[in-house]
Each structure stands twice: as C-alpha cells, then as structure tokens.
Design a protein around this motif. Structure first.
Motif, short mmCIF file in Angstrom:
data_model
loop_
_atom_site.label_atom_id
_atom_site.label_comp_id
_atom_site.label_asym_id
_atom_site.label_seq_id
_atom_site.Cartn_x
_atom_site.Cartn_y
_atom_site.Cartn_z
N GLY A 20 -15.37 -27.94 -23.77
CA GLY A 20 -14.64 -28.82 -22.87
C GLY A 20 -13.16 -28.82 -23.16
N PRO A 21 -12.39 -29.41 -22.26
CA PRO A 21 -10.95 -29.39 -22.42
C PRO A 21 -10.46 -30.38 -23.47
CG PRO A 21 -11.51 -30.68 -20.50
CD PRO A 21 -12.80 -30.09 -21.02
N ALA A 22 -9.28 -30.12 -23.99
CA ALA A 22 -8.61 -31.07 -24.86
C ALA A 22 -8.05 -32.20 -24.01
CB ALA A 22 -7.48 -30.37 -25.61
N ARG A 53 -11.57 -32.32 -16.21
CA ARG A 53 -11.60 -30.91 -16.60
C ARG A 53 -10.17 -30.44 -16.84
NH1 ARG A 53 -14.14 -31.14 -11.17
NH2 ARG A 53 -12.49 -30.80 -9.67
N ALA A 54 -10.04 -29.28 -17.42
CA ALA A 54 -8.71 -28.71 -17.66
C ALA A 54 -7.95 -28.67 -16.34
CB ALA A 54 -8.83 -27.32 -18.27
N ASP A 108 0.33 -27.42 -20.76
CA ASP A 108 -0.87 -28.08 -21.28
C ASP A 108 -1.94 -28.22 -20.20
OD1 ASP A 108 0.08 -28.44 -23.89
OD2 ASP A 108 1.04 -30.33 -23.39
N GLN A 121 -8.90 -32.92 -29.53
CA GLN A 121 -9.91 -31.91 -29.19
C GLN A 121 -11.29 -32.56 -29.14
OE1 GLN A 121 -9.15 -28.84 -28.37
NE2 GLN A 121 -6.99 -28.99 -28.92
N THR A 144 -3.02 -26.21 -18.16
CA THR A 144 -3.90 -25.05 -18.00
C THR A 144 -5.12 -25.14 -18.90
OG1 THR A 144 -2.70 -23.73 -19.63
CG2 THR A 144 -1.99 -23.55 -17.33
N GLU A 145 -5.02 -25.90 -20.01
CA GLU A 145 -6.11 -25.94 -20.98
C GLU A 145 -6.61 -27.34 -21.29
OE1 GLU A 145 -4.78 -23.89 -24.42
OE2 GLU A 145 -4.27 -22.09 -23.32
N ALA A 146 -5.99 -28.35 -20.71
CA ALA A 146 -6.32 -29.72 -21.10
C ALA A 146 -6.26 -30.65 -19.89
CB ALA A 146 -5.32 -30.20 -22.16
N ALA A 147 -6.86 -31.81 -20.08
CA ALA A 147 -6.63 -32.92 -19.15
C ALA A 147 -5.48 -33.72 -19.75
CB ALA A 147 -7.89 -33.78 -19.04
#
Length: 157
Positions: free
Chosen positions: A78-80, A28-29, A103, A72, A105-108
């Motif tokens: 889902g997360p980037a 997850r992010a 990064d 993406q 905060t919004e991505a794995a």
C-alpha cells in the motif's frame, strides 16, 4: 466537480477516528486530502484514523514544527502517508519546496491547513472542513473535487 457531498456529525473522538479509518482504507497513491478547520477541530485525530485505515500503526502527531512526516504501512504494502501541516508555510513557494507533487506518485498526501494553498497539487482532491461546536461535537464536511471522489465517499457509508 465541486460540491459538498455530505456533512457528518462526530459526537466522540472515536467517531472521528472511525471515519478516518474508513477514509484511509479507500486511499491510494496519488490521493490528495486537504483538511481545514480551527485549532482543536480534529484534523490530527482524523489523520490518525486515516493512518490506521492505511495499515499504519505508527504514532501520528501534528507535524507543525517539522512541516511534513512520511509514514509507511506496517506490512510494506500500500501507499505511504505524507502528513503535512501547512500552518507555518508562507505561501505557494514553500509548498512547492516540499515537492509534494512528486510524493503524490507514491503516497497519499494529507495536508492540514491546506485549503487555499495545496489545491493546485492535483486536479482531483478531497477537501475536508472540520469544526467544533460549543457542545464539543465535531462536524465535518466532505467536499469532493474531480473524478471519482463522489463515488468513493458514497462507499464510506
């Protein structure tokens, strides 16, 4: 927490892809995964499986020369996935220049060659050490750091 949870044998490339897929489905992010191992150990193959588990069908190749790539998920949900190769980085300042903590905060974020450089990006992270035996079987150690990782890894089976 810092303790090796398990060691997994991966006789075939498909086994590495499948383990990566299961791991990717759990990401997850905010998750940070550090991959360590010599050339040919399977870091990029594992990342390819992680991407599939995250719903990303784009081609995953080593970002050795571009340092980082963002992928993406196909569905937009889902997360980037931010895939980083730290092999050519000269130290902590160059990791900071990539702004990976933002990064997260919004991505794995998956960092190949990240051990010894990228741990400070997050208190909770997963260290994955890969090695290739003489018989071509890959071995993988999953070492969780912080809260939540041991339970998530146990769910991988």
């Amino acid at each position: 927490m810092s303790a090796a949870l398990k060691t997994v044998e991966l006789p075939e490339e498909t086994d590495t892809l499948e383990l990566g897929r299961r791991l990717g489905a759990s990401l997850r992010a905010g998750d940070l995964v550090l991959l360590d191992g010599p050339l040919g150990a399977g870091k990029t193959v594992l990342t390819r499986g992680i991407a599939r588990g995250m719903g990303i069908s784009a081609a995953i190749t080593s970002p050795t020369f571009v340092i980082a790539r963002v992928h993406q998920p196909d569905s937009g949900g889902g997360p980037a996935l931010v895939h980083v190769d730290a092999y050519r980085l000269g130290g902590l300042e160059e990791i900071d220049d990539l702004d990976l903590d933002t990064d997260l905060t919004e991505a794995a974020v998956i960092v190949e060659w990240g051990e010894g450089l990228a741990e400070r990006l997050a208190e909770d992270y997963l260290l994955v050490r890969l090695r290739r035996r003489e018989d071509d079987v890959r071995e993988l150690d999953l070492e969780p750091h912080g809260e939540g990782w041991p339970e998530r890894l146990a769910a991988l089976g």
